[in-house]
Scaffold this active site. Sequence first.
Site, PDB file in Angstrom:
ATOM      1  CD  GLU A 267      -1.327  -0.028   3.687  1.00 34.77           C
ATOM      2  OE1 GLU A 267      -1.126   0.626   4.721  1.00 34.77           O
ATOM      3  OE2 GLU A 267      -2.263  -0.842   3.585  1.00 34.77           O
ATOM      4  CE  LYS A 269       5.892   5.495   6.123  1.00 34.02           C
ATOM      5  NZ  LYS A 269       5.167   6.721   6.420  1.00 34.02           N
ATOM      6  NE  ARG A 274       0.363   4.664  12.221  1.00 37.08           N
ATOM      7  CZ  ARG A 274       1.088   3.591  12.501  1.00 37.08           C
ATOM      8  NH1 ARG A 274       2.407   3.640  12.392  1.00 37.08           N
ATOM      9  NH2 ARG A 274       0.518   2.464  12.880  1.00 37.08           N
ATOM     10  NE  ARG A 289       5.524   6.853  13.979  1.00 35.18           N
ATOM     11  CZ  ARG A 289       6.526   6.752  14.826  1.00 35.18           C
ATOM     12  NH1 ARG A 289       6.712   7.692  15.738  1.00 35.18           N
ATOM     13  NH2 ARG A 289       7.351   5.721  14.786  1.00 35.18           N
ATOM     14  CD  GLU A 319       0.457   8.930   6.770  1.00 36.03           C
ATOM     15  OE1 GLU A 319       1.446   9.642   6.972  1.00 36.03           O
ATOM     16  OE2 GLU A 319       0.308   7.808   7.285  1.00 36.03           O
ATOM     17  CG  PHE A 359      -3.139   2.413   7.062  1.00 38.25           C
ATOM     18  CD1 PHE A 359      -2.844   1.749   8.238  1.00 38.25           C
ATOM     19  CD2 PHE A 359      -2.717   3.725   6.912  1.00 38.25           C
ATOM     20  CE1 PHE A 359      -2.143   2.373   9.257  1.00 38.25           C
ATOM     21  CE2 PHE A 359      -2.012   4.365   7.930  1.00 38.25           C
ATOM     22  CZ  PHE A 359      -1.724   3.682   9.106  1.00 38.25           C
ATOM     23  NE  ARG A 436      10.832   0.615  15.071  1.00 36.96           N
ATOM     24  CZ  ARG A 436      10.320   1.639  14.390  1.00 36.96           C
ATOM     25  NH1 ARG A 436       9.997   1.487  13.121  1.00 36.96           N
ATOM     26  NH2 ARG A 436      10.129   2.805  14.974  1.00 36.96           N
ATOM     27  CE  LYS A 442       9.998   3.038   7.917  1.00 41.46           C
ATOM     28  NZ  LYS A 442       9.587   2.649   9.255  1.00 41.46           N
TER      29      LYS A 442
END
Length: 610
Positions: A267, A269, A274, A289, A319, A359, A436, A442
């Site tokens: 998708e 970025k 965010r 974020r 976003e 998303f 994470r 990414k």
Amino acid sequence: MSSRQADMPVGLLADVFERIEAITSRTQMTALLVGLFKQTPPEIIDRVVYLIQGRLWPDWKGLPEIGVGEKLLVKAIALATGVTEASVEGLSKSLGDLGKAAEQLKSKSTGRSQGVTLLSYTQQRTELTVNRVYETLVRVAMAQGEGSKDIKIRLLAGLLKEASPKEAKFIVRFVEGRLRVGIGEATIMDALATIYGGGVAARPLIERAYNLRADLGEVAKILASKGLEAVKEVRPEVGTPIRPMLAERLSDPGEILEKVGGDAFIEYKYDGERAQIHKKGDKVWIFSRRLENITQQYPDVVELARNHLKADEAIVEGEIVAYDPETGELKPFQELMHRKRKHDIHSAIKEYPVKVFLFDLLYLNGHDYTVETLPVRRSKLEEVVDKVEEFTIAEYIRTNKVDELEKFFLKAISEGAEGVMVKALHGDSIYQAGTRGWLWIKFKRDYRSEMVDTVDLVVVGAFHGKGRRGGKYGALLMAAYNDEKDVFETVCKVGSGFKDEDLDKLPEILKPYMRDRRHPRVVANMEPDVWVEPALVAEIIGAELTLSPVHTCAYGKVKSDAGISIRFPRFIRWRPDKSPEDATTSNELVEMYQQQLKKITGETKPSEEA
């Protein structure tokens, strides 16, 4: 005094802070917190946790900060200790610590006051408690408007007057925002697990609760009051932000697909902010974020969520991206900064309109979707979003092929995105709040080259305008000259930089050169609304040169399936002094791209990186 019956001396907290200052071992730090929590009544453990964190409440609540600068604090210390402000400032300067200055002055003032009467030797100092300190500091923070400075000074001076020297030191540091004890969330959670969870094995359960309910004080209170089983039952709550899931980064598309298990959603970025959007009935909250409450910056997004999220209760993530309503082009993240700075938010909405690209779905009508796989979450998200141009689902594809990933990546870059996110779809692809990991990766490779000079490009097409530009041309298709093949190869679609008078004159300027079909010397994959004979030259600048599967300039020279394009192009001026063949050549753009190419693998936007 608080209505809460349970309390404890704030001196216990000050003692722990002082001992922690003298140690460097995290194990010792945890042990000291364990000792403190053992003495803390469950009813006030949330307040104790907040004080340890150096705050009165989680930042996302949007409540006032203490709002006391150094000058006001100096006045309060002077008032509490009976010395001049100059004395406080002088001592603070020599010690390099206003907290230590308060401690020393309190020691002296206590000695002086005890020498006044024989009775004072037998008097007991009123013991400051956690509730007394916490509630007074809340009153300081809540004092707003006219006369609030005097109120803040009086409240703080009263508190410092009652405090012991050691307590005064840490109260001053707390107010300054410089507690200096360095106790992190992980250490607090370890101590809580040891006391209330039977050991560090309970830590993951506490951390998951905190990730879903970003309020460590509240989680501590649930744990201390109701036990570990209650913590296991913590679910997302509309109005309380969930700590966002974070992504790893790789630059090899083959390795990326391998890491996520082959099959993946790819998708866009987007280069935006965010946002976690919460909806409960007509009430909408938006969190950044970093879990800041940014609802006030986006009243237009609030309205979009109210009207286009088909749910009574929902938490979705996406976003927020600035865009040009007249051309539809996306704008860079920096444009959103005007939303933070503008006092008149309604004029900012008009000047800096936004789109929302969603998303993920984290919660819906009582169901916790963070435990569901990504395909389930995405399917349900598609169901609950009533898609319109300004509020829709992020552009994405599903693939297990490297070449499709690469092609989609280049398409994303050419359309103003930063790159792509590659997301796992397998059975373990849950939403890992606050973590994470390799479920999201990414892909932001060094296919961008900082643009430091303008280029001269030729108009080969035009696009009808939207909104205020309705009835006019809103953007132009621009091309470079390939002097080897004697053709014009498209580079970008430019809709920014034009003044109103430029747009008004465009039909007249273009009219002599308009065509029904593409000129034989134009090589283009993009189809404009109107084709234009290559005759007019314009000076263009952009943020950077990048690769694009859409544009034909030097196609295949840098990469087999891509040409060179300009990201965020902007019109500077017409160049009537130049013929089309005098325009910047395709080879010159290749040279500019290669010479100015900068590795951006390590570059991120600190506040917005996923």
